[in-house]
Scaffold this motif. Structure first.
Motif, short mmCIF file in Angstrom:
data_model
loop_
_atom_site.label_atom_id
_atom_site.label_comp_id
_atom_site.label_asym_id
_atom_site.label_seq_id
_atom_site.Cartn_x
_atom_site.Cartn_y
_atom_site.Cartn_z
N PHE A 1 1.03 -1.05 -0.04
CA PHE A 1 -0.04 -0.08 -0.06
C PHE A 1 0.77 1.13 -0.05
N ARG B 1 -3.07 3.44 19.22
CA ARG B 1 -2.26 3.29 17.93
C ARG B 1 -1.45 1.78 18.07
N LEU C 1 1.85 1.02 17.19
CA LEU C 1 3.12 1.10 17.00
C LEU C 1 3.79 1.60 18.32
N TYR D 1 6.38 3.04 19.31
CA TYR D 1 7.28 4.23 19.66
C TYR D 1 6.66 5.72 20.12
N TYR D 2 5.20 5.67 19.84
CA TYR D 2 4.48 6.62 20.47
C TYR D 2 4.62 7.33 21.95
N ILE E 1 -8.17 7.10 7.75
CA ILE E 1 -7.50 7.48 6.56
C ILE E 1 -5.89 7.76 6.77
N GLY F 1 1.44 10.79 15.41
CA GLY F 1 1.77 11.02 16.58
C GLY F 1 3.27 11.29 16.89
P1 HAM Z 1 -0.08 3.52 10.72
O1 HAM Z 1 -1.36 3.77 11.61
O2 HAM Z 1 0.35 2.13 11.02
O3 HAM Z 1 1.00 4.44 11.12
O4 HAM Z 1 -0.45 3.55 9.16
C1 HAM Z 1 -0.93 5.05 8.75
C2 HAM Z 1 -2.18 4.65 7.69
O5 HAM Z 1 -1.77 3.89 6.63
C3 HAM Z 1 -3.57 4.08 7.99
O6 HAM Z 1 -4.05 5.16 8.82
C4 HAM Z 1 -4.05 3.61 7.03
O7 HAM Z 1 -4.71 4.58 6.54
C5 HAM Z 1 -2.70 3.26 6.30
N1 HAM Z 1 -2.47 1.81 6.23
C6 HAM Z 1 -1.83 0.90 6.94
N2 HAM Z 1 -1.96 -0.23 6.72
C7 HAM Z 1 -2.55 -0.28 5.67
C8 HAM Z 1 -2.83 -1.59 4.66
N3 HAM Z 1 -2.49 -2.75 4.93
N4 HAM Z 1 -3.39 -1.15 3.44
C9 HAM Z 1 -3.69 0.16 3.22
N5 HAM Z 1 -3.82 1.10 3.88
C10 HAM Z 1 -3.05 0.99 5.19
C11 HAM Z 1 2.20 4.49 10.40
O8 HAM Z 1 2.59 3.87 9.38
C12 HAM Z 1 3.17 5.46 11.23
N6 HAM Z 1 4.59 5.34 10.47
C13 HAM Z 1 2.49 7.01 10.95
C14 HAM Z 1 3.62 7.86 11.64
C15 HAM Z 1 4.28 8.69 11.03
N7 HAM Z 1 3.64 8.16 12.77
C16 HAM Z 1 4.50 9.23 13.10
N8 HAM Z 1 4.94 9.48 11.78
#
Ligand code: HAM
Length: 433
Positions: free
Chosen positions: A132, A270, A272, A274-275, A293, A297
């Motif tokens: 994705f 959340r 993950l 690391y938050y 969407i 954090g």
């Molecule tokens: P996350 O909540 O794991 O955060 O993913 C962020 C967004 O990616 C989700 O809200 C969702 O919209 C999309 N997403 C996750 N998994 C999938 C999937 N399998 N298919 C489609 N869309 C998906 C993070 O990844 C953190 N790195 C965000 C972040 C950045 N926090 C701090 N900085």
């Protein structure tokens, strides 16, 4: 006959006209990032497996169940074998790059954005893929540069509201929480474990597992029968120390002052590890169960857990697949069909049509070209089916006389015009689109 090879489960091809929407989204977000002074960072799709184990966390679903990881054996005496992974998210990679290139030596805060594929081996369903795309941003730097300030959290959230509004996404909800400092979390986890002891046996199998490995995740459970029990569990908000409370209060105060609506969801934790402190998600009704969407954090201790100096940060990632789906369901964006279909008529006319197409495209007319081998009827049918607004016939007579038959495919009206009038007439007819 050999069987057809298909795209791997959970992956997909993005085809026109959908790619138009993807490009529209990426163009619009790049514009917003520019105004907020974010610059692009591109990190590799492949990283050392340990990077995710030490940041996202070994006990999280993402790392323990969903990673594409493999042992990459040494191919030469000069090379070492190593466990590698396809990145499941990009915050870890950005922080690794920040440390590797000593970006704290640069002045002020580092403000990065990225757009690219991420990989998680989840069960595919609507809005959930194994490959994705995320559009994300991170603000990171030494505390002396102001990286811990709640003003940064509010600025990032306000930018997101602006971004979604600009894309024409309506009815989003910003859900906000504070998950506290590492110390707050420790105390809360203890209280949660204690409270779970008496009730967990009546909860779903996932909750029973989480109660052991990662009790915070119990708060995320969606099973209806578990909800009344979860409502009785302790709330993280009651375990925040004074500094975390003040921080969270200030974020909310700025958001109210600038008019960004939000709700505090004390169960938002959340997935993950690391938050710290501010955690958030933007949800949207059109997405059903997969309704986040975007999520993000603060991660004030991430740099240290990767062996770096203090470098508090905050960021988010938008699920681009889900964003595009939301846009398509609200039908505000769509592919732009050709303005003009050129129908070369008769042998030798591909040459004349190619020259004319080049001329018109230089004047920004979107041209689709037919072929001299097609009958006129077939050309006009193709033009209509693909949604072109006009069709232009290019035959011997037209080239010799310099007068062309231009047909409006919407009204059926046909006019005879000079070559120089084609572009202005078509552009006047298609705008505003
Ligand atoms: P996350 O909540 O794991 O955060 O993913 C962020 C967004 O990616 C989700 O809200 C969702 O919209 C999309 N997403 C996750 N998994 C999938 C999937 N399998 N298919 C489609 N869309 C998906 C993070 O990844 C953190 N790195 C965000 C972040 C950045 N926090 C701090 N900085």
């Amino acid at each position: 006959m050999a069987g057809l090879i298909k795209a791997v489960r959970g992956t997909r091809d993005l085809l026109p006209p959908d790619t138009e929407t993807w490009n529209f989204v990426e163009g619009a977000v790049r514009d917003v990032f520019r105004v907020y002074n974010f610059s692009e960072i591109r990190t590799p799709v492949i990283e050392d497996l340990q990077l995710f184990q030490r940041s996202v966390g070994e006990e999280t679903d993402i790392v323990s169940k969903e990673m594409f990881a493999w042992e990459d054996r040494a191919r030469a005496a000069s090379e070492k074998g190593q466990w590698l992974a396809l990145r499941p998210e990009n915050t870890a990679g950005v922080v690794r790059a920040y440390l590797e290139h000593k970006l704290w030596e640069r002045p002020g805060l580092q403000r990065f954005y990225y757009i690219g594929p991420q990989f998680r081996r989840e069960r595919p369903q609507k809005g959930r893929y194994r490959q994705f795309y995320q559009i994300g941003a991170e603000v990171i730097g030494p505390p002396a540069a102001g990286s811990e300030s709640p003003a940064v959290d509010a600025e990032v959230l306000e930018m997101l509201a602006t971004l979604l509004d600009r894309l024409g996404i309506q009815n989003w909800t910003l859900q906000l929480n504070s998950v506290g400092s590492a110390g707050d979390r420790l105390k809360f986890n203890e209280a949660l474990r204690a409270a779970l002891k008496g009730v967990v046996s009546r909860m779903c199998a996932d909750c029973q597992r989480r109660a052991e490995t990662n009790p915070l995740r119990v708060l995320d459970c969606k099973v209806p029968e578990d909800q009344p029990i979860i409502e009785t569990l302790p709330r993280i908000g009651d375990y925040l120390d004074q500094a975390s409370q003040a921080h969270f209060g200030e974020v909310q105060k700025i958001l109210r002052a600038v008019g960004v609506p939000f709700i505090v969801n004390h169960r938002l934790v959340r997935g993950l590890d690391y938050y710290t402190r501010t955690a958030f998600e933007f949800t949207h009704g059109a997405l059903g169960a997969q309704n986040a969407i975007l999520g993000g954090g603060r991660y004030d201790g991430l740099s240290e857990s990767l062996g770096g100096p203090q470098a508090p940060g905050i960021g988010f990632a938008i699920g681009e697949d889900r964003l595009v789906m939301t846009l398509q369901e609200s039908a505000t964006a769509g592919a732009r069909p050709a303005d003009l279909y050129i129908a070369p008529l008769g042998p030798g006319m591909n040459v004349a049509a190619a020259g004319l197409a080049r001329e018109l495209r230089r004047q920004n007319v979107i041209v689709s070209l037919g072929d001299e081998g097609f009958r006129l009827k077939k050309s006009l049918e193709t033009a209509s089916k693909t949604g072109a607004r006009y069709a232009l016939i290019v035959g011997e007579n037209e080239i010799n006389s310099g007068q062309f038959a231009l047909k409006n495919l919407g009204t059926g009206e046909q006019v005879s015009i000079a070559r120089g009038q084609i572009a202005p007439t078509v552009k006047a007819g298609v705008s505003p689109s």
